[in-house]
Write an enzyme that holds these catalytic residues in place. Structure first.
Site, short mmCIF file in Angstrom:
data_model
loop_
_atom_site.label_atom_id
_atom_site.label_comp_id
_atom_site.label_asym_id
_atom_site.label_seq_id
_atom_site.Cartn_x
_atom_site.Cartn_y
_atom_site.Cartn_z
CG ASP A 3 -2.33 0.52 0.83
OD1 ASP A 3 -2.46 1.74 0.65
OD2 ASP A 3 -3.27 -0.29 0.73
CG HIS A 39 -5.39 3.53 0.17
ND1 HIS A 39 -5.01 2.22 0.13
CD2 HIS A 39 -6.55 3.61 -0.51
CE1 HIS A 39 -5.91 1.52 -0.55
NE2 HIS A 39 -6.86 2.35 -0.96
CG ASN A 80 -13.62 1.24 -5.83
OD1 ASN A 80 -14.16 0.27 -5.30
ND2 ASN A 80 -12.63 1.90 -5.26
CB ALA A 133 -8.96 -8.59 -7.73
CE1 TYR A 160 -3.11 -11.64 -13.87
CE2 TYR A 160 -2.29 -10.63 -11.86
CZ TYR A 160 -2.34 -10.68 -13.24
OH TYR A 160 -1.63 -9.78 -13.98
CB SER A 217 -9.28 0.32 -1.23
OG SER A 217 -8.59 0.36 -2.45
#
Length: 410
Positions: free
Chosen positions: A97, A125, A215, A229, A231, A282
């Site tokens: 991150d 974040h 998003n 994501a 995969y 997230s």
């Protein structure tokens, strides 16, 4: 110019939507475009990372005051009930991150800076994601993480709302080298062979990889899956509302495994503060990554594939595109007996009952020695009285017949 950035895969991050977006960075030209947009000369970026000009680090301001009530996400997942079985102790969770600032509830054991820009979180974040996974429980503070006893490691792969995919790849590879048990990737990136190889390497090392489904920020996002994501083998997470349905902003093009709370989220924030009203996949992702940490702590013999299957099998069912098997359910993930698990997998039984309090059963009173002595004397006296009475019954008639004269000696 924004269209140019989207075409090149750069995009942006908005705290409200909760997504970091990375460029493929296949050629240096993409770096030049990004730097020129920021109004900075391109030369320092193309040279050594240490030579880059310092950037301002000003994340959005948070709040020091939290509502008195517990956040809906914590109540919805019933996290404290799951703690009766485990709090994730010993499980290593790596987070790729934007870094993490100091926060009284968030304790990091390792920080690796892939960007060479310092460890600070200039976006907020990474601090938020770290807190959702592992924030410690503090008395009087309504917010806490999912797995507060887990070992949290931060791999900083961006210093702002956009980043370089090579840093994400480096973060995943370094997390594998650090022997992580779970990797949280709350990032949406493009599909590249190097990124896919890094994810496959992590899965091969028996690491649970949890990633955001992405998003929808505009028409260009609706039909584009998010990576890593998308995969195979990755636990892809969509965002859910309090009533359990998929949030409108959650990308349904990514093959979602489960949903996590992703609207009106509260999380730690730089400046020892908190941020309210966060939303996006997230912030849904760390709820699932924290659940994976609990499962790995409870069932250390399960493989990453079995952990992923247990989480998806025990989610609260729902329907519709982009919902997977429904909202993640930590309590059921720790207690369900799955008939298809191998014989080597542990059979989950109900937790042992709590010990009875000391006053639950009345204690045996001590012996009353006086009462025992009196009872014995009375008993002996009664027996003697009965014997005397029996003798008199026999002797009195005999004495009357003899006129009360003594008998002759034998």
């Amino acid at each position: 110019m924004r269209a140019v950035l989207r075409q090149r895969g750069l995009g942006k991050h908005e705290c409200g939507m909760g997504e970091l977006r990375l460029s493929p960075a296949r050629v240096r030209a993409s770096r030049i475009v990004r730097v020129l947009v920021a109004g900075v000369l391109a030369l320092p970026v193309l040279g050594s990372p240490a030579a880059a000009a310092p950037e301002e680090c000003k994340p959005d301001k948070g709040t020091l005051k939290l509502p008195a009530s517990e956040p809906w996400a914590q109540k919805r997942l019933d996290i404290k009930t799951a703690w009766r079985l485990t709090r994730g102790a010993g499980v290593r969770v790596a987070i790729a991150d934007s870094g993490a600032d100091y926060h009284p509830q968030v304790q990091l054991t390792k920080i690796v800076d892939e960007t060479h820009t310092g460890y600070r979180d200039c976006v907020g974040h990474g601090t938020a994601v770290s807190g959702i996974i592992g924030a410690r429980f503090l008395s009087g503070v309504p917010f806490h993480g999912v797995a507060p006893d887990a070992v949290i490691m931060m791999f900083k792969q961006s210093n702002k709302s956009e980043g370089d995919i090579s840093h994400l790849i480096g973060a995943i590879n370094d997390a594998v080298a650090a022997k992580a048990d779970v990797i949280n990737v709350s990032v949406r990136a493009a599909d590249t062979p190097a990124l896919k190889a890094a994810v496959q390497r992590a899965l091969a090392q028996d690491i649970v990889v949890v990633a955001a489904a992405g998003n929808i920020e505009g028409p260009d996002d609706e039909d584009v899956p998010a990576y890593p994501a998308a995969y195979e083998g990755v636990l892809a997470v969509g965002a859910a509302t309090p009533d359990g349905r998929r949030a409108d902003s959650s990308n349904a093009s990514t093959p979602v495994s489960v949903l996590g709370p992703g609207t009106d989220i509260t999380a730690p924030w730089p400046g020892r503060a908190y941020k309210l009203g966060l939303q996006g996949t997230s912030f849904a992702t760390p709820y699932v990554a924290g659940t994976a940490a609990l499962v790995r702590a409870r069932f250390p013999r399960l493989t990453q594939e079995q952990v992923r299957r247990r989480i998806t099998a025990t989610a609260d069912g729902t329907s519709g595109a982009g919902t997977g098997t429904g909202m993640v359910n930590p309590v059921l993930a720790l207690t369900a007996v799955l008939p298809y698990e191998s014989v080597n997998a542990p059979v989950v039984a109900e937790p042992p009952p709590a010990a009875l309090p000391a006053d639950a059963i009345a204690k045996i009173p001590p012996k009353d020695e006086t009462a025992i002595t009196v009872s014995a004397v009375v008993g002996v006296g009664a027996v003697l009285s009965i014997m005397v009475a029996g003798a008199l019954v026999s002797l009195i008639p005999l004495g009357r017949r003899r006129g009360w004269r003594a008998g002759r000696p034998t």
